[in-house]
Design a protein around this motif. Sequence first.
Motif, PDB file in Angstrom:
ATOM      1  N   LYS A  49     -52.224  82.214 -14.807  1.00 52.27           N
ATOM      2  CA  LYS A  49     -53.040  82.373 -16.014  1.00 52.27           C
ATOM      3  C   LYS A  49     -54.213  83.310 -15.777  1.00 52.27           C
ATOM      4  O   LYS A  49     -54.814  83.811 -16.719  1.00 52.27           O
ATOM      5  CB  LYS A  49     -53.570  81.002 -16.470  1.00 52.27           C
ATOM      6  N   SER A  50     -54.544  83.551 -14.509  1.00 52.27           N
ATOM      7  CA  SER A  50     -55.663  84.427 -14.176  1.00 52.27           C
ATOM      8  C   SER A  50     -55.231  85.862 -13.936  1.00 52.27           C
ATOM      9  O   SER A  50     -56.008  86.794 -14.125  1.00 52.27           O
ATOM     10  CB  SER A  50     -56.393  83.901 -12.929  1.00 52.27           C
ATOM     11  N   ASP A  51     -53.987  86.053 -13.496  1.00 55.03           N
ATOM     12  CA  ASP A  51     -53.444  87.385 -13.245  1.00 55.03           C
ATOM     13  C   ASP A  51     -51.973  87.348 -13.633  1.00 55.03           C
ATOM     14  O   ASP A  51     -51.146  86.772 -12.917  1.00 55.03           O
ATOM     15  CB  ASP A  51     -53.614  87.767 -11.773  1.00 55.03           C
ATOM     16  N   TYR A  52     -51.627  87.980 -14.757  1.00 50.07           N
ATOM     17  CA  TYR A  52     -50.273  87.866 -15.295  1.00 50.07           C
ATOM     18  C   TYR A  52     -49.224  88.569 -14.443  1.00 50.07           C
ATOM     19  O   TYR A  52     -48.025  88.404 -14.673  1.00 50.07           O
ATOM     20  CB  TYR A  52     -50.228  88.406 -16.725  1.00 50.07           C
ATOM     21  N   SER A  53     -49.642  89.354 -13.465  1.00 50.53           N
ATOM     22  CA  SER A  53     -48.677  89.998 -12.574  1.00 50.53           C
ATOM     23  C   SER A  53     -48.357  89.134 -11.356  1.00 50.53           C
ATOM     24  O   SER A  53     -47.542  89.530 -10.526  1.00 50.53           O
ATOM     25  CB  SER A  53     -49.219  91.351 -12.105  1.00 50.53           C
ATOM     26  N   LEU A  54     -48.961  87.961 -11.252  1.00 49.47           N
ATOM     27  CA  LEU A  54     -48.771  87.062 -10.122  1.00 49.47           C
ATOM     28  C   LEU A  54     -47.907  85.870 -10.531  1.00 49.47           C
ATOM     29  O   LEU A  54     -48.139  85.251 -11.572  1.00 49.47           O
ATOM     30  CB  LEU A  54     -50.133  86.570  -9.609  1.00 49.47           C
ATOM     31  N   PHE A  55     -46.894  85.563  -9.691  1.00 47.45           N
ATOM     32  CA  PHE A  55     -45.997  84.437  -9.945  1.00 47.45           C
ATOM     33  C   PHE A  55     -45.945  83.566  -8.694  1.00 47.45           C
ATOM     34  O   PHE A  55     -45.840  84.083  -7.574  1.00 47.45           O
ATOM     35  CB  PHE A  55     -44.597  84.932 -10.311  1.00 47.45           C
ATOM     36  N   VAL A  56     -45.993  82.259  -8.903  1.00 49.66           N
ATOM     37  CA  VAL A  56     -46.033  81.309  -7.786  1.00 49.66           C
ATOM     38  C   VAL A  56     -44.940  80.265  -7.982  1.00 49.66           C
ATOM     39  O   VAL A  56     -44.744  79.747  -9.093  1.00 49.66           O
ATOM     40  CB  VAL A  56     -47.415  80.618  -7.691  1.00 49.66           C
ATOM     41  N   LYS A  57     -44.246  79.969  -6.899  1.00 47.80           N
ATOM     42  CA  LYS A  57     -43.209  78.931  -6.917  1.00 47.80           C
ATOM     43  C   LYS A  57     -43.439  77.985  -5.752  1.00 47.80           C
ATOM     44  O   LYS A  57     -43.543  78.419  -4.605  1.00 47.80           O
ATOM     45  CB  LYS A  57     -41.820  79.573  -6.817  1.00 47.80           C
ATOM     46  N   SER A  58     -43.535  76.705  -6.055  1.00 44.95           N
ATOM     47  CA  SER A  58     -43.798  75.696  -5.030  1.00 44.95           C
ATOM     48  C   SER A  58     -42.636  74.711  -4.981  1.00 44.95           C
ATOM     49  O   SER A  58     -42.302  74.093  -5.990  1.00 44.95           O
ATOM     50  CB  SER A  58     -45.108  74.964  -5.326  1.00 44.95           C
ATOM     51  N   ILE A  59     -41.993  74.603  -3.807  1.00 47.67           N
ATOM     52  CA  ILE A  59     -40.883  73.665  -3.600  1.00 47.67           C
ATOM     53  C   ILE A  59     -41.200  72.835  -2.371  1.00 47.67           C
ATOM     54  O   ILE A  59     -41.156  73.331  -1.242  1.00 47.67           O
ATOM     55  CB  ILE A  59     -39.539  74.406  -3.404  1.00 47.67           C
ATOM     56  N   ASN A  60     -41.535  71.563  -2.613  1.00 48.88           N
ATOM     57  CA  ASN A  60     -41.945  70.684  -1.514  1.00 48.88           C
ATOM     58  C   ASN A  60     -43.093  71.339  -0.744  1.00 48.88           C
ATOM     59  O   ASN A  60     -44.146  71.592  -1.298  1.00 48.88           O
ATOM     60  CB  ASN A  60     -40.755  70.364  -0.607  1.00 48.88           C
ATOM     61  N   SER A  61     -42.890  71.642   0.527  1.00 53.42           N
ATOM     62  CA  SER A  61     -43.949  72.274   1.313  1.00 53.42           C
ATOM     63  C   SER A  61     -43.861  73.798   1.305  1.00 53.42           C
ATOM     64  O   SER A  61     -44.737  74.470   1.840  1.00 53.42           O
ATOM     65  CB  SER A  61     -43.890  71.773   2.765  1.00 53.42           C
ATOM     66  N   ALA A  62     -42.793  74.341   0.704  1.00 57.07           N
ATOM     67  CA  ALA A  62     -42.607  75.801   0.662  1.00 57.07           C
ATOM     68  C   ALA A  62     -43.374  76.398  -0.511  1.00 57.07           C
ATOM     69  O   ALA A  62     -43.382  75.845  -1.613  1.00 57.07           O
ATOM     70  CB  ALA A  62     -41.133  76.144   0.561  1.00 57.07           C
ATOM     71  N   LEU A  63     -44.026  77.534  -0.258  1.00 54.61           N
ATOM     72  CA  LEU A  63     -44.782  78.240  -1.286  1.00 54.61           C
ATOM     73  C   LEU A  63     -44.342  79.707  -1.288  1.00 54.61           C
ATOM     74  O   LEU A  63     -44.464  80.391  -0.271  1.00 54.61           O
ATOM     75  CB  LEU A  63     -46.282  78.143  -1.026  1.00 54.61           C
TER      76      LEU A  63
END
Length: 388
Positions: A49-63
């Motif tokens: 929401k702060s930078d629309y060119s940034l995408f984050v995916k979190s799976i358990n302990s993986a980022l």
Amino acid sequence: MSLPEGYFSQNESKMRKLTKSLYGLKQAPRMWNEKLVGVLLELGFNQSKSDYSLFVKSINSALIILLVYVDDIIVTGNDANEINNVKELLKSKFMIKDLGLLKYFIGIEVIRSQFGICLSQRKYCMELLTEFGLSGCKPVNTPIGQHFAVMNFCKKDESVLTNITGYQRLVGKLIYLYHTRPDISHSVQFLSQFMHKPTNSHMQLALRVLRYLKRSPGKGILLSKGTSFHLTAFADSDWGKCLDSRRSVTGFCIFLGNSLVSWKSKKHGTVSRSSAEAEYRAMCATTCEIMWLLNILKELKVPINLPIELFCDNTAAISIAANPVFHDRTKHFEIDLFFLREKISARIIKTVATESNKQLADVFTKGLLANQHDMMCSLLKMHDMFGH
């Protein structure tokens, strides 16, 4: 291609040849962005929401973190298997090419060493020097003189530059260059104010910046290794800097651990009636940037210890921030007054006094002597990987 809705032609069997490439259409970038964002959301990424060119995916302990610039993508994370999975999923949706470990991105060279990662634009800088015929010039020690304001820059009878396009092209390229060269931020900020009507003196100053770059074209920002993720900010202002409008210049820099991550040099939108007011407005501008960085780091799952130390060398401005009582000299900038005090009372920001010779934001507000300038560049963690 599919025919548009509503189009009908009986017994139509001919193929259509495009006379204009899709990449030339005005809607092409928008449609590409919508398609890419849709695919990434399907793959489980969350758009920042702060930078629309940034995408984050979190799976358990993986980022997994993905950064997009048009059709160039950087993928990073803490799990190599998940990164490979993301690459394979993108390959199933698009025709992509894996370029391996990040070395070069939109003109910025990424150099790895035992000290950390250095972001440099040496190739871009060398091409800029060659373009303007200064590849063999004699270098200077500072991008702008300490007392340049008393020179001819503000004279009304100065002859207007004939080659305005050349000046605009040079300053435009310098603006892109200071993404990795905070040491020229103040000079470029000053030069960019005269894009519509530059004078010969402005062009001479722009060429001086090039001569300064010739001294160390490979210098860049060093992102050093470390385990600490605390934010530290420095805010400064040069009161009444502009001789035409008497507006002040704000400068700030923010560190994440020992690495410089954000900086700015900008002229105020209004005239400040005192140096304390100018410094206070600089602190407010820095606080806005800190709040944005906190949101980014929160989305990246990076814990930050609060409050964040904001260093300022003006004791009057620090007193105004700490004193909840209104004074005659502060009632005319009421909104900024409430904004900073709110963040201080919420223990997000903590103002700290510092000595003027330790104020790192000085280089963003004024010209310095050569030894002072070099010391500031060193404290800003600027490093030349190509130096001898």
